[in-house]
Design a protein around this motif. Sequence first.
Motif: not given
Lengths: 185, 185
Positions: B66-77
């Motif tokens: 239930l709490v599992s996050q949707y992870k965007p495949s790519v993130t840039i910081v």
Amino acid sequence: MEEFHTNIGENIKRIRKERNLSLDKTAEITGVSKTMLGQIERGKSAPTITTLWKIASGLRLSFSSLVSQYKPSVTIVKKKEVNPIVENNGQYRVYPLVPYNPEQQFEIFSVTLEPGCEHIADPHSTGVEEFILVNEGTLEVVVNEQVYVVEPEDTLIFKADRPHIYRNIGDRMVKCSIVIHYSSQ
Amino acid sequence: MEEFHTNIGENIKRIRKERNLSLDKTAEITGVSKTMLGQIERGKSAPTITTLWKIASGLRLSFSSLVSQYKPSVTIVKKKEVNPIVENNGQYRVYPLVPYNPEQQFEIFSVTLEPGCEHIADPHSTGVEEFILVNEGTLEVVVNEQVYVVEPEDTLIFKADRPHIYRNIGDRMVKCSIVIHYSSQ
DNA sequence: ATAATTCAGACGTTATATTGCACGTGTGTG
DNA sequence: CACACACGTGCAATATAACGTCTGAATTAT
């Protein structure tokens, strides 16, 4: 599990004490008010998941370390004291011995079928597996249009994501234990 | 993670749709009102852990599902866009690149020390481990009254549950990446 | 010993999670 | 067409989570 949030409270308090943090400090770190933290610790209030998230993040904790149940070392469940779920005019009785909980991915029943009883079970969702341990009588189970005969002391294992039928074709009672496992997916 | 509860809503809705359940049926199974379920699914409301427990139990789900996050495949910081935490009169700057979250048991910083800077860090709680990857300059770290010299391209790993000191004794800037891992216990 | 500080809990207020009821929208069925 | 039915959502009422302030007790400092 009515008083489920009391566990979380105890966990938070234990961890906070281990780290020698006051409620004020914890409030400052987590962004949750001191009052709320105190109430959660004492089980007077059930936090929303957003505040639980704040607490877990601020204290650098995982969810599992917060929701982990205190397991009493020994528990005894007396079948006499369990209210069965009755179907088929009382011919089919289900006694929930170990109810499902989100930590433990399975539940355990004791099931009784009177002679001649036929029970048609709805399919469970995908990934669900049943383990049927027959104790008394002979149980017939139909899965995928295939008939399986399970004698006492025998165990039947099958994926229960399709309709299945339990039958007692003998002249004595059937008593069996059923373990249902729900995959995390 | 401000919109954290929206993830839970999406998860519930997805699973409910997969199982072809209506809000009414789900309300009946879980003991949570249809309205509340709808609001949670749409992110209009953040449930308390007791209602989340009801939902997880009724639907035979684990908390993690239930709490599992949707992870965007790519993130840039971009470091330029990260506000650093400054200490030692600006000589010691910490850029939080990957903030802690309860699912992922670690966080990542980029740290800069001006020449001559000495920073005394408070001990973390037990079980915490630090991984220091030096990119530029030479970093001196003191742990257990022992001095370690970390050259560029080198990595220092140590249990950070005791006080430790970072020093830049060279004449150029020190830039390093620090990964901090918090044990689940 | 007295003062100052820190801590945990109580009180009143505000924000919002939770519920039951009712409304609108489809989707079939007579 | 009309009717029933199931589904999802909006609204008002209520319960309660969340916050800020204050109080009393315990600890530490002077």
